[in-house]
Design a protein around this motif. Structure first.
Motif, mmCIF file in Angstrom:
data_model
loop_
_atom_site.group_PDB
_atom_site.id
_atom_site.type_symbol
_atom_site.label_atom_id
_atom_site.label_comp_id
_atom_site.label_asym_id
_atom_site.label_seq_id
_atom_site.Cartn_x
_atom_site.Cartn_y
_atom_site.Cartn_z
ATOM 1 N N LEU A 47 -7.978 13.378 -9.610
ATOM 2 C CA LEU A 47 -8.952 12.352 -9.233
ATOM 3 C C LEU A 47 -9.811 12.845 -8.078
ATOM 4 N N LEU A 48 -9.165 13.539 -7.128
ATOM 5 C CA LEU A 48 -9.926 14.071 -5.993
ATOM 6 C C LEU A 48 -10.988 15.046 -6.471
ATOM 7 N N PHE A 68 0.837 -1.202 0.000
ATOM 8 C CA PHE A 68 0.000 0.000 0.000
ATOM 9 C C PHE A 68 0.879 1.262 0.000
ATOM 10 N N PHE A 69 1.874 1.312 0.862
ATOM 11 C CA PHE A 69 2.801 2.456 0.894
ATOM 12 C C PHE A 69 3.480 2.607 -0.463
ATOM 13 N N PHE A 70 3.867 1.455 -1.014
ATOM 14 C CA PHE A 70 4.595 1.497 -2.274
ATOM 15 C C PHE A 70 3.746 2.107 -3.379
ATOM 16 N N ILE A 71 2.476 1.706 -3.411
ATOM 17 C CA ILE A 71 1.585 2.231 -4.441
ATOM 18 C C ILE A 71 1.381 3.728 -4.260
ATOM 19 N N LEU A 72 1.117 4.134 -3.017
ATOM 20 C CA LEU A 72 0.928 5.566 -2.756
ATOM 21 C C LEU A 72 2.170 6.346 -3.161
ATOM 22 N N TYR A 73 3.316 5.741 -2.887
ATOM 23 C CA TYR A 73 4.587 6.395 -3.133
ATOM 24 C C TYR A 73 4.757 6.723 -4.618
ATOM 25 N N SER A 74 4.224 5.867 -5.480
ATOM 26 C CA SER A 74 4.396 6.076 -6.915
ATOM 27 C C SER A 74 3.280 6.907 -7.545
ATOM 28 N N LEU A 75 2.310 7.354 -6.741
ATOM 29 C CA LEU A 75 1.205 8.132 -7.305
ATOM 30 C C LEU A 75 1.635 9.570 -7.580
ATOM 31 N N PRO A 76 1.487 10.052 -8.800
ATOM 32 C CA PRO A 76 1.828 11.452 -9.074
ATOM 33 C C PRO A 76 0.823 12.375 -8.380
ATOM 34 N N ALA A 77 1.332 13.385 -7.683
ATOM 35 C CA ALA A 77 0.462 14.261 -6.889
ATOM 36 C C ALA A 77 -0.605 14.916 -7.756
ATOM 37 N N PHE A 78 -0.238 15.310 -8.973
ATOM 38 C CA PHE A 78 -1.229 16.038 -9.768
ATOM 39 C C PHE A 78 -2.357 15.134 -10.248
ATOM 40 N N TRP A 79 -2.024 13.869 -10.419
ATOM 41 C CA TRP A 79 -3.089 12.936 -10.795
ATOM 42 C C TRP A 79 -4.035 12.717 -9.618
ATOM 43 N N MET A 105 -12.307 15.122 -9.384
ATOM 44 C CA MET A 105 -13.298 14.385 -10.147
ATOM 45 C C MET A 105 -14.291 13.677 -9.227
ATOM 46 N N PHE A 106 -13.760 13.046 -8.167
ATOM 47 C CA PHE A 106 -14.651 12.227 -7.340
ATOM 48 C C PHE A 106 -15.297 12.998 -6.192
ATOM 49 N N LEU A 107 -14.566 13.952 -5.621
ATOM 50 C CA LEU A 107 -15.080 14.600 -4.410
ATOM 51 C C LEU A 107 -15.322 16.092 -4.578
ATOM 52 N N GLY A 108 -14.818 16.663 -5.633
ATOM 53 C CA GLY A 108 -14.856 18.113 -5.725
ATOM 54 C C GLY A 108 -15.767 18.614 -6.823
ATOM 55 N N GLY A 109 -16.888 17.945 -7.029
ATOM 56 C CA GLY A 109 -17.837 18.455 -8.007
ATOM 57 C C GLY A 109 -17.461 18.139 -9.431
ATOM 58 N N GLY A 110 -16.646 17.112 -9.626
ATOM 59 C CA GLY A 110 -16.387 16.634 -10.971
ATOM 60 C C GLY A 110 -17.584 15.818 -11.389
ATOM 61 N N GLU A 111 -17.331 14.570 -11.774
ATOM 62 C CA GLU A 111 -18.448 13.769 -12.233
ATOM 63 C C GLU A 111 -19.283 13.208 -11.099
ATOM 64 N N TYR A 112 -18.679 13.149 -9.898
ATOM 65 C CA TYR A 112 -19.370 12.424 -8.835
ATOM 66 C C TYR A 112 -19.796 13.356 -7.699
ATOM 67 N N LEU A 113 -19.250 13.148 -6.515
ATOM 68 C CA LEU A 113 -19.688 13.924 -5.358
ATOM 69 C C LEU A 113 -19.162 15.357 -5.397
ATOM 70 N N ASP A 114 -19.877 16.232 -4.723
ATOM 71 C CA ASP A 114 -19.411 17.606 -4.620
ATOM 72 C C ASP A 114 -19.312 17.967 -3.151
ATOM 73 N N LEU A 115 -18.285 17.438 -2.492
ATOM 74 C CA LEU A 115 -18.192 17.595 -1.039
ATOM 75 C C LEU A 115 -17.278 18.729 -0.631
ATOM 76 N N PHE A 116 -16.229 18.952 -1.423
ATOM 77 C CA PHE A 116 -15.227 19.926 -1.010
ATOM 78 C C PHE A 116 -14.984 20.953 -2.107
ATOM 79 N N PRO A 117 -14.668 22.175 -1.678
ATOM 80 C CA PRO A 117 -14.357 23.206 -2.659
ATOM 81 C C PRO A 117 -13.007 22.923 -3.310
#
Ligand code: ATP
Ligand code: MG
Lengths: 335, 282, 268
Positions: free
Chosen positions: A159-160, A144-155, A162-174
């Motif tokens: 994704l955040l 799990f750490f390894f996967i997180l470690y390789s995640l590009p911050a901008f991606w 898209m999923f949580l900030g009023g993209g295609e899905y939830l709109d929870l955070f500004p």
């Protein structure tokens, strides 16, 4: 202690000048003359470029000291740094130091919150994993750490959104800025709450990579310490495992973690360019990016200098902290 | 003879690590894709097709299309060339610089060491990403410039590593013996000490490739990468920002490609490190 | 009388993915109250692993795979971990080979000895008022012959000499008034003159506190001067057991003879 401090500070001076010199040279030697840019800007405001007299060009040159030889320009600039006078921005003619003064607290808040979260989450998780080496759960967390470690911050940021900030899905955070419009009317705590709400997504994007790095580093550190003889001694004394781990192991494993903290903050500030850009946060990263885009030399130079200075201060602080928490190293010994 | 057996030992160790092996296979596949890009991609990566704008993934366009109607899969296949070449070239540049400076500092010591070590420290203090951005803004973003700028800013880690190895090996018997036979400094550096200090450099370079790929995609994301219409993963992601509400595939697939490539290189790096020496601090 | 410690067919193996190392292979011996027993053997013969097995402190991939360890009538192997933990330090204590690495570098001597004292007081219900801990620490340091206990107690391990460190280790082991003291090559890391002093101290303390002593070493010189009975180990097995006197008079096993030949003329 003071001779050590003094020596340490002396060592910083050549490094700092090395930094200012390199920045200065890069910016000066690069093509893209600010004077011509200035003229174009004026042209855009209504004056046809052919009508600009030599006079105006000369004035602009003088204003920025660009008519002087490079060496003189550099000396003048360093002199100004010492008095924290970075000149005025080419873009809006406000003093650069003012702009940085506005941006720095925002970036600092963002990054300090991130670092706190990183340490608070990484330490217990890494410890949990390291005290069960090679168990199923350890392998899972390590992966799990390894996967997180390789995640590009901008991606992650995208994704955040898209999923949580009023993209295609939830709109929870500004996803824009650090305060809502109209938040001036909120109470003090209301403002803090509003700001924290705005920080959720950018801080998450910023912490993911750092957290994984820290958890991995920390796990390796604990594993290394747990093999040491003094841990066996502690166990042989009959100490409960809780004390063996939290006192004997953690105290030793923390030493390099503290050292790391000093270089982590500046590194993160340097790395927050993208996240600030994506979430439109008016911090140092965004300021720097926009300054680079508009070739706003004084701002770019000031940012490079200040960030390098922050790095130096960070290194100095972690050196001092290191001496403070590792009894094997004394100020006298190092001086 | 010694090196051959050492290499095979490392390879034996490496093979036992299945994740690392998977990483290596992934990287090799990617190299294959990059080489065969024109033949593999179903559509042209650059031609507009205004009749198929922003189509979601389907049997015609496996990964959907972008706002100009271009096939995302084809663009990504071509984009792999950018990521891989930036990774290889930039890291080759800085490994060369790092080895040279590290070897000089570690071998000669004295004033040379002081100067190089100071320079390394100065470079380490730089906000690297910001520096790269600045330089690119001035010299203009292009594939070659990105490679060069990452190359000339990234050498500090390698230089420190090589310097350390040289300090360690400089006075060992086999070097002293070679010195006694009258070997020149150049010969000592390149034929005797360097080959024995390359293992950690290899590990560090592997991790370096993954971070160079990350930097390239970040730059492209900010509009400082290869210029349109050339496709790169970061650039597709960057476009997707305007369509994040309606075209998830534009965000998802290129990011996944970057993520998986970085993961693969990191896996290979870890596998190599564990095979060479698990306690290597790289 | 029931022996203090009775080890029966102890087997401790290291189970790695490639091979199984039989570090201790079918070892049996007994040790009476107040008795001194030596274990000798060359490097790698399984002495340390035997000692660690007694405390159930063998760390993976090592594992006790068979046998019984009866300590004061209880089988250590079957006791719950918590009970074994309470036994460590209080009834069975250990002094390790390397005093530099066996002490935690970031805590003071007083702090590290205090832990043992505190634990002992908690478990034995001795009120803190009667035995203030600092005094107990100083008392222990005096007991092991440290000339300026106040200063040493406030020092960090790296600030004192090797001999002092080993004395501190011994003080730490004595904090719980153990019935059995296991000393794993306590003098190997020390200068010859300091070695003699530390051995002398161990012998003295053993008599004074009426502890049993299990002394591990590869040095027959050390054995001759300190213990009554000797076990000789080779490759995880016991090859000879005898009183010290017998062993030196007429060693039976060829391995013992070989080891004896290797020592310098110790007794002239
Ligand atoms: N962590 C370990 N992993 C694998 N094998 C081990 C481990 N620890 C010890 N061994 C094996 O157990 C055997 C016995 O080791 P032990 O430490 O008991 O030897 P010793 O008699 O104490 O030697 P020395 O005099 O060097 O201290 C050795 O052959 C060693 O290979
Ligand atoms: Mg041993």
């Amino acid at each position: 202690m003071f001779p050590y401090l003094f020596k340490r500070l002396l060592l910083i001076i050549p490094t700092f000048f090395g930094i200012t010199l390199i920045t200065f040279l890069i910016i000066q030697l690069a093509p893209g003359n600010p004077v011509s840019l200035k003229i174009q800007q004026l042209g855009g405001e209504g004056i046809r470029s052919e009508t600009i007299s030599k006079e105006v060009i000369e004035q602009t040159k003088k204003l920025y000291g660009l008519d002087k030889p490079l060496g003189v320009q550099y000396v003048l600039w360093v002199k100004k740094i010492v008095t924290l006078d970075f000149g005025d921005s080419y873009k809006d003619h406000r003093p650069v130091i003012k702009k940085i003064g506005e941006a720095l607290p925002i970036t600092l808040t963002l990054n300090i919150v991130s670092i706190l979260i990183i340490y608070l989450v990484a330490i217990p998780l890494g410890l949990f994993s390291a005290t069960r080496p090679n168990s199923r759960i350890d392998q899972l967390t390590t992966l799990f750490f390894f996967i997180l470690y390789s995640l590009p911050a901008f991606w992650v940021a995208m994704l955040l959104i898209m999923f949580l900030g009023g993209g295609e899905y939830l709109d929870l955070f500004p996803v824009v800025g650090i305060l809502s419009r109209g938040s001036e009317q909120l109470s003090f705590f209301g403002k803090i709450g509003n700001m924290l709400w705005h920080l959720v997504l950018p801080v998450t994007a910023l912490t993911v990579g750092g957290f994984a790095f820290m958890a991995r580093f920390w796990r390796a550190q604990v594993l290394e310490v747990i093999r040491q003889d003094y841990i066996r001694t502690a166990r042989a004394k009959g100490l409960p495992e809780r004390i063996v781990v939290w006192k004997h192991a953690v105290r030793n494993a923390l030493i390099p973690m503290v050292t790391l903290m000093g270089s982590l903050l500046p590194a993160m500030i340097g790395g927050s360019v993208i996240v600030e850009q994506i979430f439109t946060i008016p911090g140092m990263g965004k300021l720097g990016f926009e300054a680079v885009l508009s070739r706003d030399y004084p701002t770019v130079m000031a940012l490079a200098a200040i960030e390098a200075l922050l790095t130096l201060v960070g290194i100095l602080l972690s050196d001092l902290l290191y001496v403070a928490i590792d009894p094997r190293i004394s100020f006298e010994g190092k001086a | 003879m010694k090196t051959v057996s050492y290499k095979s030992v490392v390879w034996q160790q490496f093979k036992r690590n299945r994740l690392a092996l998977a990483g290596l296979v992934f990287v090799l596949c990617l190299v294959g894709i990059a080489l065969l890009a024109p033949w593999l991609s179903p559509y042209s990566p650059t031609e507009y097709d205004l009749s198929s704008i922003l189509l979601p993934p389907s049997t015609h366009h496996f990964l959907g299309t972008d706002e100009e109607g271009r096939d995302v899969l084809s663009r990504m296949i071509h984009g792999s060339r950018i990521s891989l070449s930036v990774g290889f070239v930039a890291v080759s540049i800085y490994v060369s610089i790092g080895i040279l400076l590290g070897a000089l500092a570690g071998y000669f010591g004295g004033l040379i060491d002081i100067v190089i070590s100071r320079l390394t420290e100065v470079m380490l203090c730089f906000p690297t990403f910001f520096l790269i951005l600045t330089v690119l803004a001035f010299i203009g973003p292009s594939l070659y410039n990105i490679m060069i700028v990452i190359g000339i800013t990234g050498w500090t880690g390698i230089a420190r590593l090589v310097r350390g190895e040289f300090l360690k090996l400089r006075h060992q018997d086999f070097v002293t013996a070679a010195e006694a036979t009258g070997a020149s400094s150049l010969r000592l550096i390149f034929f005797h000490i360097l080959p024995n200090s390359l293992a950690p450099v290899l590990v560090s370079a592997t991790f370096g490739i993954s971070s160079a790929i990350l930097v390239e995609s970040s730059l492209s994301f900010l509009g400082f990468g290869v210029q349109p219409p050339t496709a790169s993963w970061g650039e597709i992601l960057s476009q997707s920002r305007d369509f994040i509400d309606i075209a998830w595939w534009l965000t998802f697939f290129p990011g996944l490609a970057i993520f998986m490539t970085i993961t693969a290189y990191n896996l290979v790096g870890e596998g190599l490190r564990d095979a060479i020496d698990p306690r290597l601090k790289v | 009388m029931e022996p203090l410690l009775k080890v029966e067919n102890l087997k401790t193996y290291f189970l790695t993915s490639r091979e199984t190392i039989k570090a201790v292979d079918d070892v049996s011996f007994t040790l009476n109250r107040g008795e001194t027993l030596g274990i000798v053997g060359e490097s790698g013969s399984g002495k340390s692993v035997t000692a660690l097995s007694l405390l159930r402190l063998v760390s993976p991939p090592g594992k006790i795979v068979g046998g019984r360890i009866l300590f004061q009538g209880e089988d250590i192997m079957t006791l719950p971990e918590e009970t074994v933990r309470q036994l460590r330090g209080r009834r069975m204590a250990m002094v390790f080979q390397e005093p530099m690495t066996a002490l935690n570098p970031v805590f003071t001597v007083a702090n590290q000895i205090c832990e043992g004292v505190k634990l002992h007081q908690q478990l034995s219900g001795t009120a803190r008022v009667i035995h203030p801990r600092d005094e107990k620490v100083i008392e222990l340091l005096k007991l092991v012959g440290i000339p300026d206990p106040e200063r040493v107690s406030k020092s960090y391990p790296h600030e004192i000499s090797g001999g002092m460190r080993q004395r501190v280790m011994i003080a730490m082991a004595l904090a719980g008034n153990p019935d059995l003291l296991i000393a794993d090559e306590p003098t190997t890391a020390l200068d010859v003159t300091i070695q003699a002093q530390v051995l002398e101290l161990l012998k003295e303390l053993q008599k004074k506190l009426k502890m049993a002593l299990l002394l591990i070493t590869h040095d027959f010189g050390v054995i001759a001067e300190t213990v009554e009975r000797v076990i000789v180990m080779q490759q995880g097995k016991i090859v000879e057991e005898a009183t010290t006197l017998e062993l030196f008079r007429k060693p039976e096993h060829p391995y013992t003879k070989k080891l004896l030949e290797m020592i310098p003329r110790w007794a002239g």
